[in-house]
Motif scaffolding. Structure first.
Motif, PDB file in Angstrom:
ATOM      1  N   SER A 149       0.841  -1.192   0.000  1.00 47.50           N
ATOM      2  CA  SER A 149       0.000   0.000   0.000  1.00 47.50           C
ATOM      3  C   SER A 149       0.876   1.242   0.000  1.00 47.50           C
ATOM      4  N   ALA A 150       0.300   2.355  -0.420  1.00 48.26           N
ATOM      5  CA  ALA A 150       1.036   3.622  -0.401  1.00 48.26           C
ATOM      6  C   ALA A 150       1.425   3.991   1.022  1.00 48.26           C
ATOM      7  N   TRP A 151       0.568   3.670   1.986  1.00 51.48           N
ATOM      8  CA  TRP A 151       0.860   4.007   3.383  1.00 51.48           C
ATOM      9  C   TRP A 151       2.078   3.239   3.881  1.00 51.48           C
ATOM     10  N   ALA A 152       2.168   1.945   3.557  1.00 50.98           N
ATOM     11  CA  ALA A 152       3.320   1.144   3.982  1.00 50.98           C
ATOM     12  C   ALA A 152       4.602   1.636   3.317  1.00 50.98           C
ATOM     13  N   LEU A 153       4.524   2.035   2.057  1.00 47.72           N
ATOM     14  CA  LEU A 153       5.705   2.544   1.361  1.00 47.72           C
ATOM     15  C   LEU A 153       6.162   3.870   1.945  1.00 47.72           C
ATOM     16  N   GLN A 154       5.232   4.739   2.287  1.00 48.79           N
ATOM     17  CA  GLN A 154       5.588   6.046   2.832  1.00 48.79           C
ATOM     18  C   GLN A 154       6.206   5.943   4.217  1.00 48.79           C
ATOM     19  N   ASN A 155       5.723   5.004   5.024  1.00 43.39           N
ATOM     20  CA  ASN A 155       6.186   4.900   6.403  1.00 43.39           C
ATOM     21  C   ASN A 155       7.326   3.904   6.576  1.00 43.39           C
ATOM     22  N   GLY A 156       7.815   3.341   5.493  1.00 44.77           N
ATOM     23  CA  GLY A 156       8.979   2.461   5.575  1.00 44.77           C
ATOM     24  C   GLY A 156       8.727   1.134   6.243  1.00 44.77           C
ATOM     25  N   LEU A 157       7.474   0.663   6.243  1.00 49.06           N
ATOM     26  CA  LEU A 157       7.136  -0.596   6.920  1.00 49.06           C
ATOM     27  C   LEU A 157       7.282  -1.759   5.944  1.00 49.06           C
ATOM     28  N   LEU A 158       8.503  -1.956   5.425  1.00 44.68           N
ATOM     29  CA  LEU A 158       8.726  -2.972   4.410  1.00 44.68           C
ATOM     30  C   LEU A 158       9.639  -4.101   4.871  1.00 44.68           C
ATOM     31  N   ALA A 159      10.387  -3.894   5.949  1.00 41.94           N
ATOM     32  CA  ALA A 159      11.387  -4.876   6.358  1.00 41.94           C
ATOM     33  C   ALA A 159      10.741  -6.228   6.654  1.00 41.94           C
ATOM     34  N   GLY A 160      11.127  -7.237   5.866  1.00 41.61           N
ATOM     35  CA  GLY A 160      10.622  -8.584   6.080  1.00 41.61           C
ATOM     36  C   GLY A 160       9.232  -8.839   5.534  1.00 41.61           C
ATOM     37  N   LYS A 161       8.580  -7.814   4.964  1.00 43.84           N
ATOM     38  CA  LYS A 161       7.225  -7.997   4.447  1.00 43.84           C
ATOM     39  C   LYS A 161       7.265  -8.894   3.212  1.00 43.84           C
ATOM     40  N   GLN A 162       6.349  -9.834   3.140  1.00 48.16           N
ATOM     41  CA  GLN A 162       6.350 -10.803   2.044  1.00 48.16           C
ATOM     42  C   GLN A 162       5.514 -10.283   0.877  1.00 48.16           C
ATOM     43  N   VAL A 163       6.097 -10.355  -0.323  1.00 46.90           N
ATOM     44  CA  VAL A 163       5.388  -9.990  -1.545  1.00 46.90           C
ATOM     45  C   VAL A 163       5.464 -11.165  -2.508  1.00 46.90           C
ATOM     46  N   TYR A 164       4.576 -11.158  -3.494  1.00 46.28           N
ATOM     47  CA  TYR A 164       4.465 -12.273  -4.433  1.00 46.28           C
ATOM     48  C   TYR A 164       4.756 -11.790  -5.853  1.00 46.28           C
ATOM     49  N   LEU A 165       5.337 -12.686  -6.640  1.00 48.84           N
ATOM     50  CA  LEU A 165       5.625 -12.408  -8.038  1.00 48.84           C
ATOM     51  C   LEU A 165       5.162 -13.585  -8.889  1.00 48.84           C
ATOM     52  N   CYS A 166       4.767 -13.283 -10.111  1.00 53.26           N
ATOM     53  CA  CYS A 166       4.526 -14.332 -11.092  1.00 53.26           C
ATOM     54  C   CYS A 166       4.763 -13.749 -12.485  1.00 53.26           C
ATOM     55  N   GLY A 167       5.215 -14.577 -13.402  1.00 48.29           N
ATOM     56  CA  GLY A 167       5.508 -14.119 -14.752  1.00 48.29           C
ATOM     57  C   GLY A 167       6.055 -15.261 -15.583  1.00 48.29           C
ATOM     58  N   ASN A 168       6.040 -15.072 -16.884  1.00 48.15           N
ATOM     59  CA  ASN A 168       6.508 -16.121 -17.789  1.00 48.15           C
ATOM     60  C   ASN A 168       8.006 -16.068 -18.047  1.00 48.15           C
ATOM     61  N   SER A 169       8.646 -14.950 -17.750  1.00 47.84           N
ATOM     62  CA  SER A 169      10.079 -14.785 -17.996  1.00 47.84           C
ATOM     63  C   SER A 169      10.849 -14.919 -16.686  1.00 47.84           C
ATOM     64  N   THR A 170      11.754 -15.883 -16.640  1.00 41.93           N
ATOM     65  CA  THR A 170      12.571 -16.077 -15.432  1.00 41.93           C
ATOM     66  C   THR A 170      13.494 -14.890 -15.196  1.00 41.93           C
ATOM     67  N   ASP A 171      14.081 -14.361 -16.273  1.00 40.61           N
ATOM     68  CA  ASP A 171      14.992 -13.221 -16.137  1.00 40.61           C
ATOM     69  C   ASP A 171      14.254 -11.987 -15.634  1.00 40.61           C
ATOM     70  N   ALA A 172      13.050 -11.773 -16.139  1.00 39.85           N
ATOM     71  CA  ALA A 172      12.273 -10.612 -15.692  1.00 39.85           C
ATOM     72  C   ALA A 172      11.915 -10.742 -14.220  1.00 39.85           C
ATOM     73  N   LYS A 173      11.509 -11.929 -13.801  1.00 36.75           N
ATOM     74  CA  LYS A 173      11.185 -12.120 -12.375  1.00 36.75           C
ATOM     75  C   LYS A 173      12.424 -11.957 -11.509  1.00 36.75           C
ATOM     76  N   ARG A 174      13.582 -12.391 -12.004  1.00 34.08           N
ATOM     77  CA  ARG A 174      14.813 -12.231 -11.238  1.00 34.08           C
ATOM     78  C   ARG A 174      15.148 -10.750 -11.055  1.00 34.08           C
ATOM     79  N   ALA A 175      14.955  -9.950 -12.105  1.00 31.71           N
ATOM     80  CA  ALA A 175      15.240  -8.519 -12.008  1.00 31.71           C
ATOM     81  C   ALA A 175      14.320  -7.845 -10.995  1.00 31.71           C
ATOM     82  N   VAL A 176      13.032  -8.191 -11.031  1.00 35.05           N
ATOM     83  CA  VAL A 176      12.086  -7.605 -10.074  1.00 35.05           C
ATOM     84  C   VAL A 176      12.390  -8.094  -8.661  1.00 35.05           C
ATOM     85  N   SER A 177      12.769  -9.352  -8.526  1.00 37.60           N
ATOM     86  CA  SER A 177      13.074  -9.912  -7.204  1.00 37.60           C
ATOM     87  C   SER A 177      14.294  -9.228  -6.591  1.00 37.60           C
TER      88      SER A 177
END
Length: 468
Positions: A149-177
């Motif tokens: 959320s924008a609120w979490a990004l603004q307040n720096g509450l990201l340490a250890g927070k789990q996010v999910y990725l999916c995509g057909n390109s392994t290289d693209a997912k690696r770059a985002v990861s």
């Protein structure tokens, strides 16, 4: 020699020495990240990227008249931003994706990260990320970071927070990861782009981590409420002909809240004891726990916060008791009766009762204070400022101390009633006796874990099972 000295002195003057400064031109330039969209989410994400050492360029339809962007970011048209950045975050709603068709030549080989969400499930026939991939077939679309959320990004509450990725390109997912890891996020790969709809439904789930704790709390409250209703209200009406149904609102609730609170607190620490015994029995800590134990341990924080909320209700209800009509009426009636009959009640001070009452209240106050301390440290903004050792000390050592004090609070409440037959109405034990079972078991198990003989006994049992 004098001329030689003059030459040396002239050559060693500061202004004559050729000093080559370390310039920024020799250092590698930070990677450029593009963001389509200058709303709250886009601005907050850009700020975090800038703080993490990236360069940021925003793509906008009106780069000269759009809203403010973080200091240090560039503003450009969509086409110019697409040329500068190899990884682009799409922070616009699905209904505005059509402009990407005109950018197809500039998005060839680019990585597009779709952060969009929907207002409800099944809003569109296909996932937003799949639709985006159809619009721009030459780009590598990755669905991810949509749970931020924008609120979490603004307040720096990201340490250890789990996010999910999916995509057909392994290289693209690696770059985002790699980018997400640099922001302090924990990345979980969910596979190909066919999982995009599942990821888009995650933000629509209502308190998924709270579901089990709330169900357990509701079940316990329902059981103890009807159990005490039968023992107190219905028993008094059937056996003594007294109508004390008015106690349902406050007196009965003020018994249920502390009972369920203590049981929920003990349920926070019971899975840790079970896991420790399981590891000792297995002889290793590297095997996975059963799924039910994993799920139980993951919701301990929510169970503790529910227990804190019930303890707070108990404290508020306790303060309300003296101003209740039934209590005031009982005190006034007693005084009026003594004056009316000209009776004087002998004043006897019971030292044992005084000690028991004061101890009961002191343990309740200390337990509630530690309850609040545990609840505060479980907040991300507070827990994030603690080191792992400090956080572990508060949640483990002080947590077990809180459980011990609250359990002692319950034992002192009924110290002179455990063996009294009058407390067993219809042969059923009082509610506070039942609620002391689980915390007492947890404390006994914790003490056993501190004894070295337990480790040896479990090792012998495991070896015996293996031989058989």
């Amino acid at each position: 020699s004098q001329s030689v000295n003059m030459v040396v002195e002239r050559e060693t003057k500061p202004e004559s020495v050729a000093l080559r400064s370390v310039s920024a031109a020799g250092a590698p330039q930070p990677e450029v990240m593009g963001i389509f969209g200058t709303g709250d989410l886009g601005r907050s994400l850009g700020l975090r990227l800038l703080q993490s050492g990236y360069r940021v360029v925003y793509g906008s339809r009106r780069p000269h008249s759009c809203g403010p962007v973080p200091q240090g970011a560039q503003l450009a048209t969509h086409a110019e931003a697409a040329k500068k950045a190899s990884l682009i975050f799409v922070c616009v709603h699905r209904e505005h994706y059509e402009f990407l068709k005109t950018l197809t030549p500039h998005l060839q080989g680019k990585v597009l990260v779709d952060l969009s969400n929907n207002l409800k499930k099944g809003m569109y026939p296909d996932a937003n990320a799949a639709y985006l991939q159809e619009l721009v077939p030459g780009a590598d679309v990755v669905k991810g970071l949509n749970t931020l959320s924008a609120w979490a990004l603004q307040n720096g509450l990201l340490a250890g927070k789990q996010v999910y990725l999916c995509g057909n390109s392994t290289d693209a997912k690696r770059a985002v990861s790699e980018m997400a890891t640099k922001l302090g996020l924990t990345v979980l790969d969910r596979g190909s782009l066919s999982a995009a709809r599942e990821l888009e439904d995650f933000p629509l789930r209502l308190f998924p981590e709270w579901r089990l704790p709330l169900l357990v709390a509701a079940g316990l409250m329902g059981f103890f409420y009807f159990y005490l209703l039968i023992r107190d209200v219905i028993y008094a009406y059937v056996e003594k002909g007294q109508d004390i149904s008015y106690r349902i609102m406050i007196s009965l609730a003020n018994k249920v809240f502390p009972i369920v609170s203590l049981v929920m607190l003990s349920l926070c620490y019971l899975p840790g004891c079970i896991a420790a015994f399981l590891q000792l029995y297995r002889g290793t800590k590297y095997k996975r726990f059963p799924n039910w134990l994993d799920r139980w341990m993951l919701c301990r924080k929510q169970m503790g916060l529910v227990a804190l909320g019930l303890a707070l209700l108990h404290a508020i209800y306790t303060f309300v008791i003296p101003i209740r009509y039934a209590v005031r009426h009982k005190l006034i009636s007693r005084v009026v009766d003594e004056m009316k009959n000209n009776k004087t009640t002998p004043f006897y001070f019971d030292q044992t009762e005084a000690w028991g009452t004061d101890s009961f209240y002191v343990l309740g106050i200390l337990g509630f204070f530690l309850y609040l301390l545990l609840g505060l440290t479980s907040l991300p903004s507070v827990g994030g400022s603690l080191s792992w050792r400090e956080f572990s000390f508060v949640q483990s050592k002080l947590g077990h101390l809180t459980l011990s004090i609250c359990t002692a609070h319950g034992y002192i409440y009924g110290w002179n009633k455990f063996l009294s037959t009058s407390t067993f109405k219809w042969y059923t034990p009082p509610g506070y006796m039942l609620c002391l079972i689980v915390p007492s078991v947890v404390l006994v198990l914790k003490i056993m874990l501190l004894l070295p003989c337990v480790d040896r006994a479990l090792t012998r049992i495991r070896q015996g099972w293996e031989r058989n």
